[in-house]
Design a protein around this motif. Structure first.
Motif, PDB file in Angstrom:
ATOM      1  N   VAL A 122     -18.305   6.484   3.551  1.00 43.45           N
ATOM      2  CA  VAL A 122     -17.502   6.002   2.433  1.00 43.45           C
ATOM      3  C   VAL A 122     -16.858   4.702   2.915  1.00 43.45           C
ATOM      4  O   VAL A 122     -16.317   4.633   4.014  1.00 43.45           O
ATOM      5  CB  VAL A 122     -16.418   7.035   2.032  1.00 43.45           C
ATOM      6  N   ARG A 123     -16.954   3.675   2.072  1.00 45.12           N
ATOM      7  CA  ARG A 123     -16.365   2.381   2.406  1.00 45.12           C
ATOM      8  C   ARG A 123     -15.138   2.167   1.533  1.00 45.12           C
ATOM      9  O   ARG A 123     -15.205   2.359   0.320  1.00 45.12           O
ATOM     10  CB  ARG A 123     -17.378   1.259   2.172  1.00 45.12           C
ATOM     11  N   VAL A 124     -14.040   1.746   2.168  1.00 45.64           N
ATOM     12  CA  VAL A 124     -12.795   1.507   1.446  1.00 45.64           C
ATOM     13  C   VAL A 124     -12.308   0.098   1.768  1.00 45.64           C
ATOM     14  O   VAL A 124     -12.048  -0.222   2.930  1.00 45.64           O
ATOM     15  CB  VAL A 124     -11.701   2.537   1.839  1.00 45.64           C
ATOM     16  N   ARG A 125     -12.201  -0.730   0.740  1.00 37.90           N
ATOM     17  CA  ARG A 125     -11.626  -2.073   0.904  1.00 37.90           C
ATOM     18  C   ARG A 125     -10.160  -1.957   0.507  1.00 37.90           C
ATOM     19  O   ARG A 125      -9.831  -1.759  -0.656  1.00 37.90           O
ATOM     20  CB  ARG A 125     -12.339  -3.096   0.038  1.00 37.90           C
ATOM     21  N   ILE A 160      -6.980  13.075   6.435  1.00 41.12           N
ATOM     22  CA  ILE A 160      -7.429  12.194   7.516  1.00 41.12           C
ATOM     23  C   ILE A 160      -7.363  10.716   7.118  1.00 41.12           C
ATOM     24  O   ILE A 160      -7.519   9.851   7.960  1.00 41.12           O
ATOM     25  CB  ILE A 160      -8.843  12.559   8.018  1.00 41.12           C
ATOM     26  N   TYR A 161      -7.131  10.464   5.830  1.00 43.96           N
ATOM     27  CA  TYR A 161      -7.070   9.074   5.381  1.00 43.96           C
ATOM     28  C   TYR A 161      -6.222   9.009   4.119  1.00 43.96           C
ATOM     29  O   TYR A 161      -6.389   9.811   3.208  1.00 43.96           O
ATOM     30  CB  TYR A 161      -8.485   8.558   5.074  1.00 43.96           C
ATOM     31  N   GLU A 162      -5.324   8.006   4.082  1.00 44.74           N
ATOM     32  CA  GLU A 162      -4.495   7.785   2.890  1.00 44.74           C
ATOM     33  C   GLU A 162      -4.048   6.324   2.891  1.00 44.74           C
ATOM     34  O   GLU A 162      -3.251   5.922   3.735  1.00 44.74           O
ATOM     35  CB  GLU A 162      -3.290   8.723   2.893  1.00 44.74           C
ATOM     36  N   HIS A 163      -4.600   5.535   1.958  1.00 38.13           N
ATOM     37  CA  HIS A 163      -4.265   4.120   1.858  1.00 38.13           C
ATOM     38  C   HIS A 163      -4.409   3.652   0.426  1.00 38.13           C
ATOM     39  O   HIS A 163      -5.071   4.289  -0.384  1.00 38.13           O
ATOM     40  CB  HIS A 163      -5.195   3.265   2.743  1.00 38.13           C
ATOM     41  N   ASN A 164      -3.843   2.496   0.140  1.00 39.19           N
ATOM     42  CA  ASN A 164      -4.068   1.810  -1.123  1.00 39.19           C
ATOM     43  C   ASN A 164      -5.332   0.975  -0.968  1.00 39.19           C
ATOM     44  O   ASN A 164      -5.576   0.406   0.099  1.00 39.19           O
ATOM     45  CB  ASN A 164      -2.896   0.908  -1.478  1.00 39.19           C
ATOM     46  N   ALA A 165      -6.111   0.892  -2.040  1.00 38.61           N
ATOM     47  CA  ALA A 165      -7.380   0.179  -1.958  1.00 38.61           C
ATOM     48  C   ALA A 165      -7.677  -0.549  -3.255  1.00 38.61           C
ATOM     49  O   ALA A 165      -7.091  -0.254  -4.305  1.00 38.61           O
ATOM     50  CB  ALA A 165      -8.507   1.165  -1.649  1.00 38.61           C
ATOM     51  N   LYS A 166      -8.605  -1.504  -3.153  1.00 40.12           N
ATOM     52  CA  LYS A 166      -9.078  -2.183  -4.353  1.00 40.12           C
ATOM     53  C   LYS A 166     -10.524  -1.816  -4.679  1.00 40.12           C
ATOM     54  O   LYS A 166     -11.012  -2.116  -5.753  1.00 40.12           O
ATOM     55  CB  LYS A 166      -8.914  -3.694  -4.238  1.00 40.12           C
ATOM     56  N   LEU A 167     -11.203  -1.125  -3.733  1.00 43.69           N
ATOM     57  CA  LEU A 167     -12.577  -0.707  -3.969  1.00 43.69           C
ATOM     58  C   LEU A 167     -12.931   0.457  -3.048  1.00 43.69           C
ATOM     59  O   LEU A 167     -12.585   0.440  -1.861  1.00 43.69           O
ATOM     60  CB  LEU A 167     -13.553  -1.865  -3.696  1.00 43.69           C
ATOM     61  N   VAL A 168     -13.628   1.449  -3.601  1.00 43.95           N
ATOM     62  CA  VAL A 168     -14.168   2.566  -2.829  1.00 43.95           C
ATOM     63  C   VAL A 168     -15.641   2.677  -3.193  1.00 43.95           C
ATOM     64  O   VAL A 168     -15.981   2.697  -4.386  1.00 43.95           O
ATOM     65  CB  VAL A 168     -13.460   3.899  -3.151  1.00 43.95           C
ATOM     66  N   VAL A 169     -16.509   2.739  -2.179  1.00 43.68           N
ATOM     67  CA  VAL A 169     -17.941   2.918  -2.407  1.00 43.68           C
ATOM     68  C   VAL A 169     -18.370   4.165  -1.658  1.00 43.68           C
ATOM     69  O   VAL A 169     -18.114   4.298  -0.458  1.00 43.68           O
ATOM     70  CB  VAL A 169     -18.761   1.697  -1.938  1.00 43.68           C
TER      71      VAL A 169
END
Length: 140
Positions: A51-54, A16-25
């Motif tokens: 879940v927060r994804v930057r 349901i989600y697939e991305h590049n990120a610099k932070l996951v909380v």
């Protein structure tokens, strides 16, 4: 080692989600954990929470995902979240979540009246899931 994470959120219904990120909380059953590139490998059980994804392509934008428990693994700059169910904030049907919240509250009340501990536990989990979905949708 890289300066980005690959984040995957997978449910029995698929990715349901697939991305590049610099932070996951994410909130684990023991508290909140933040994952940045090159974090030590870990596997943690997740609580029912957001879940927060930057993402790497956005300075201030955060993707919010309502996750209903599961596990999160970090290894080789890949964050994999495996959950029974999960929804992105933009995909949440708020009115459906509100109805689920009302149903769960009614079931909790009935379980208390009948002193049914098992039903009370199930209804409480359903209430937490509904509230989690409502909260996550408020960020969209």
């Amino acid at each position: 080692m890289g300066n980005k994470l690959v984040v995957n959120v997978v449910t029995p219904n698929g990715t349901i989600y697939e991305h590049n990120a610099k932070l996951v909380v994410a909130k684990t059953i023991d508290g909140e954990v933040g994952i940045m590139p090159n974090h030590a490998p870990i596997i943690v059980p997740l609580a029912i929470d957001e879940v927060r994804v930057r993402r790497t392509d956005a300075d201030t934008h955060v993707d919010w995902i309502a996750v209903n428990g599961g596990i999160m693994e970090m290894r080789d700059n890949i964050v994999s979240i495996i959950a029974d169910s999960a929804e992105r904030d933009r995909d949440i049907d708020v009115s459906r979540a509100e109805r689920a919240k009302i149903r769960a509250e009614r079931k909790i009340q009935k379980a208390k009246e009948l002193q049914d501990k098992n039903e009370l536990k199930r209804a409480t989990v359903a209430l937490h899931r509904a509230i989690n979905r409502i909260n996550a949708s408020s960020h969209h």
